[in-house]
Design a protein around this motif. Structure first.
Motif, short mmCIF file in Angstrom:
data_model
loop_
_atom_site.label_atom_id
_atom_site.label_comp_id
_atom_site.label_asym_id
_atom_site.label_seq_id
_atom_site.Cartn_x
_atom_site.Cartn_y
_atom_site.Cartn_z
N VAL A 8 17.67 -23.83 -28.63
CA VAL A 8 17.94 -22.93 -28.86
C VAL A 8 17.20 -22.32 -27.37
O VAL A 8 17.69 -20.48 -26.80
CB VAL A 8 17.32 -22.06 -30.45
CG1 VAL A 8 17.59 -20.22 -30.53
CG2 VAL A 8 18.03 -22.53 -31.19
N HIS A 9 15.62 -21.76 -27.08
CA HIS A 9 15.32 -21.27 -26.34
C HIS A 9 15.92 -21.00 -24.93
O HIS A 9 16.47 -20.13 -24.28
CB HIS A 9 14.08 -21.85 -25.59
CG HIS A 9 13.41 -21.30 -24.89
ND1 HIS A 9 13.04 -20.09 -24.70
CD2 HIS A 9 13.44 -21.72 -23.54
CE1 HIS A 9 12.61 -19.66 -23.85
NE2 HIS A 9 12.68 -20.94 -22.65
N ASP A 10 17.39 -22.65 -24.67
CA ASP A 10 17.18 -22.32 -23.57
C ASP A 10 18.83 -21.70 -23.25
O ASP A 10 19.13 -21.21 -22.11
CB ASP A 10 17.98 -24.11 -23.22
CG ASP A 10 16.78 -24.63 -23.24
OD1 ASP A 10 16.01 -24.62 -22.05
OD2 ASP A 10 16.95 -26.30 -23.11
N ILE A 11 19.69 -21.37 -25.19
CA ILE A 11 20.69 -20.85 -25.17
C ILE A 11 19.94 -19.47 -24.70
O ILE A 11 21.14 -18.72 -24.02
CB ILE A 11 21.28 -20.79 -26.33
CG1 ILE A 11 21.84 -22.57 -26.50
CG2 ILE A 11 22.27 -20.06 -26.14
CD1 ILE A 11 22.25 -22.78 -27.36
N LEU A 12 18.86 -19.32 -25.08
CA LEU A 12 19.03 -17.77 -24.75
C LEU A 12 18.53 -17.22 -23.14
O LEU A 12 18.64 -16.40 -22.90
CB LEU A 12 17.59 -17.03 -26.37
CG LEU A 12 18.02 -17.35 -27.45
CD1 LEU A 12 16.76 -17.33 -28.30
CD2 LEU A 12 18.59 -15.95 -27.50
N GLU A 13 17.71 -18.36 -23.18
CA GLU A 13 17.05 -18.14 -21.28
C GLU A 13 18.23 -17.71 -20.81
O GLU A 13 18.17 -17.08 -19.92
CB GLU A 13 16.18 -19.25 -21.69
CG GLU A 13 15.46 -18.44 -19.93
CD GLU A 13 14.72 -17.99 -19.93
OE1 GLU A 13 13.81 -17.70 -18.46
OE2 GLU A 13 14.04 -17.44 -20.89
N ASN A 14 18.89 -19.28 -20.88
CA ASN A 14 20.97 -19.02 -20.06
C ASN A 14 21.16 -17.46 -20.34
O ASN A 14 21.11 -17.21 -19.29
CB ASN A 14 21.26 -19.88 -20.03
CG ASN A 14 21.01 -21.28 -19.73
OD1 ASN A 14 19.79 -21.44 -19.04
ND2 ASN A 14 20.99 -22.23 -20.01
N THR A 22 18.69 -14.50 -31.75
CA THR A 22 18.42 -16.09 -32.09
C THR A 22 19.07 -16.97 -33.23
O THR A 22 19.28 -17.28 -33.42
CB THR A 22 16.45 -15.41 -32.82
OG1 THR A 22 15.88 -15.33 -31.78
CG2 THR A 22 16.23 -17.37 -33.00
N GLU A 23 19.36 -15.66 -33.85
CA GLU A 23 20.70 -16.20 -35.20
C GLU A 23 21.64 -16.72 -34.53
O GLU A 23 22.21 -17.66 -34.55
CB GLU A 23 20.64 -15.19 -36.51
CG GLU A 23 21.29 -15.77 -37.34
CD GLU A 23 21.36 -14.49 -38.35
OE1 GLU A 23 22.66 -15.10 -39.27
OE2 GLU A 23 21.79 -13.25 -37.93
N LEU A 24 22.50 -16.37 -34.10
CA LEU A 24 23.88 -16.36 -32.83
C LEU A 24 23.25 -18.16 -32.52
O LEU A 24 23.81 -18.84 -32.38
CB LEU A 24 23.66 -15.71 -32.10
CG LEU A 24 24.83 -14.00 -33.42
CD1 LEU A 24 24.66 -13.39 -32.28
CD2 LEU A 24 25.71 -14.72 -34.00
#
Length: 659
Positions: free
Chosen positions: A595-601, A556-558
């Motif tokens: 941020v959520h989209d980056i993690l989800e992808n 999450t931080e990244l």
């Protein structure tokens, strides 16, 4: 006349003149005299025999009494006060009987204090040395004789005990420490003697104790680059001794720093042994204890002169950070300035320092005056950190001679996390003591018994750890994020303490600017552990979140940095530093969605890799459950071996000529 007859005559004869000796059980001032126990009286007899010329009323003397190897300093200190009480009247308000430990922490101060006294006794233990100044200071240096049958019989008569051969032999053979414990103040002597008979000494194990040899640089595991420097110094000193290089080519000043107990002093011993030179030790506190500023500087110069006299040598200066800095302004600034200036002069070698390597140690290098760390003085600086798991095992083997098996090593590694070399040395000492108490040979069992309580993890727990760490390693290799050096899981945990139960150790990435792809790959590796758990179990455990270093927290931080702090998100705008981005993530739904989209992808990408390479994942898991640790090369080989071969459609395979 032996000591018994001597004491009897003294006890029965009245004091007719000032030349008559005094007896301890008739002190002039009872309140000023220590309570006399049987061991103290035995020691008094030995002191009275050693100091016959001064055993008279108001004798004036300053003597150093040299104790035997078996002697007990507290007992003889009390006995020496008894003797002084017997030869002089210490009236109320005047100086009490002066007895001190020669070579102790306050020895120099005590020598100055007794200059105007009529009498004083210093007790020297066998391990401490006497120099020519001691001979000049004392009126006499006398060896205290070992306790004899006469001493013991005199003590038994004094305390109205029947003189029985069995009890005499017991009082002669018992160590002073046991006598001191058995005869405390207030306990009847008959009861004390009875307890000595009731609780005999434990038999000494027949097995010879482990002998700890003097360490060399080869034994300094986990010390890092300072060991390489030590080897180079050993070669340079050897070349200097043979005349192949001048002293100017030798690195003769270095600073060591690190937390207390990391083994800085042990390293100095190993360095001296490997270089084949003597070690002369000094420190700020030792020099300061000499007295005034002039005495301080004189003591410091004397230490440097001793090192030069034994050159080539190593001068070890401990607590060098106590010098502080001349930039600090306080009431003692002139003192510190003069002390540092004197130290700098000696470091510079203006008066000659050839053949002397100064190795200084401290806990807080930043507090040192910058001039001390200048090139040509203590220009080189090495930090000594706490040892890693493998280094701790090596330290244990050095101090105990015990080599643990894989299961025991895993327990030891977890239980001693954060231990210093000194902590492990103490642990080995405790294990040897436990073995002696049980009359057993020292073994790995005694080592393990000294560790904090560990709980063995269940098979399902260990397998879950293996799945998680295998996912990290597999994905890292597949996307080329970084070299996998080691994968490890634990079979034990410390109850009530949060500790790392598994990890993947990666190699250093090349020194180049990082792109968006690098950050996305790092996020993918962080998410790989829970992706593997989802693939194998259909769920993931809570260990992947919570702390700052947990997988989901780090991912999450990244992702937050990528979107808001690096200009690598959907816009080039930099939203602010990371602490502000956390607030932005909490209160800005649009930013939070990105941020959520980056993690989800990245989670979707990782799940696809895990599913495609499931056979390789299972192979790593099974091997990790079996061995608990795997080198990176083995993991990479499993991934390569289970990679599905592909056939290029661009070119058809050649048909053989006979087809």
């Amino acid at each position: 006349m032996d000591i018994v007859e001597f004491l009897e005559v003294v006890n029965e004869a009245p004091l007719r003149s000032a030349a008559k000796p005094r007896v301890p059980w008739k002190p002039c001032q009872p309140d000023d005299d220590p309570f006399i126990t049987l061991p103290v009286f035995v020691a008094y007899c030995a002191i009275a025999a050693a100091l016959r010329p001064w055993n008279r009323r108001n004798a004036r003397f300053k003597v150093i009494l040299c104790l035997q190897v078996e002697a007990c300093l507290p007992v003889y200190t009390a006995a020496a006060r008894v003797f002084l009480n017997g030869v002089a009247d210490y009236k109320l308000g005047r100086t009490r009987p002066f007895v001190s430990d020669w070579g102790g922490r306050y020895s120099n101060r005590d020598q100055f204090e007794v200059q105007r006294m009529d009498r004083a006794i210093f007790l020297k233990e066998p391990k401490k040395d006497l120099d020519d100044e001691a001979i000049l200071f004392a009126d006499a240096v006398v060896d205290i004789p070992a306790r004899t049958r006469s001493h013991v019989e005199a003590a038994m008569k004094r305390f109205e005990l029947p003189i029985v051969d069995r009890d005499v032999e017991l009082l002669l053979s018992e160590p002073w420490s046991r006598l001191d414990k058995a005869f405390p103040e207030g306990r009847p002597p008959t009861l004390a003697l009875q307890r000595l008979r009731q609780y005999p000494r434990l038999a000494t194990p027949t097995v010879a104790p482990v002998k700890v040899t003097d360490p060399t640089l080869a034994d300094m595991h986990g010390y890092g680059k300072v060991v390489d420097w030590g080897h180079e110094l050993a070669r340079d000193i050897d070349n200097y001794k043979s005349g192949r290089i001048p002293w100017e080519d030798v690195d003769d000043g270095v600073l060591l720093s690190g937390p207390t107990g990391t083994g800085k002093t042990t390293f100095i011993r190993a360095l001296a042994n490997s270089c084949g030179v003597s070690v002369i030790a000094g420190s700020f506190s030792i020099w300061q204890s000499a007295g005034s500023l002039d005495d301080f500087l004189k003591a410091m110069r004397k230490t440097f002169e001793e090192a030069k006299a034994k050159a080539p040598s190593i001068l070890f200066v401990d607590e060098v950070d106590a010098f502080g800095s001349r930039n600090i302004r306080d009431d003692n600034r002139s003192y510190w300035t003069a002390a540092i200036a004197g130290f700098l002069e000696l470091l510079d070698g203006f008066h000659g320092r050839e053949g002397v390597v100064v190795v200084a140690a401290c806990n807080h290098p930043d507090s040192l005056d910058t001039a001390i760390r200048r090139a040509g003085r203590l220009g080189s600086h090495y930090q000594i950190t706490l040892p890693d798991a493998q280094s701790r095992l090596s330290i244990l083997k050095f101090h105990s001679g015990i080599e643990l098996d894989n299961s025991q090593a895993a327990m030891f590694g977890m239980a001693t996390e954060g231990f210093s070399g000194a902590d492990i040395e103490q642990l080995a000492r405790d294990a040897r003591r436990a073995a002696r108490r049980r009359l057993e040979d020292l073994s790995a069992t005694h080592i393990i018994d000294q560790l904090i309580t560990l709980t063995e993890l269940s098979g399902d727990f260990v397998r879950a750890l293996a799945v998680h760490e295998a996912g990290h390693a597999l994905v890292s290799i597949e996307i080329g994020h970084g070299e996998v050096r080691e994968v490890k899981i634990s079979q034990y945990r410390i109850e009530g303490k949060s500790s790392q139960l598994g990890y993947v150790r990666y190699g250093q990435m090349g020194a180049r600017p990082k792109t968006r792809t690098d950050y996305l790959n790092a996020i993918a590796v962080c998410l790989a552990g829970i992706a593997a758990e989802m693939e194998v179990f259909g769920w993931f455990a809570d260990g992947a979140s919570g702390s700052e270093t947990a997988d989901l927290n780090r991912a999450t931080e990244l992702a937050t940095m990528l979107e808001g702090a690096l200009g690598m998100g959907h816009t080039l705008i930099v939203e602010g530093p990371i602490d502000q981005l956390e607030r932005l993530r909490a209160y800005n739904p649009e930013f939070r969605r990105r941020v959520h989209d980056i993690l989800e992808n990245e989670f979707g990408r990782v799940k696809s890799i895990i599913q495609t390479r499931r056979t390789a994942l299972d192979a790593i898991i099974e091997r990790l459950v079996q061995t608990k640790e795997m080198p990176g090369e083995e993991v990479a080989e499993i991934v390569r071996r289970h990679r599905t071969p592909t056939v290029s459609l661009a070119k058809l395979p050649r048909r053989s000529a006979g087809a």
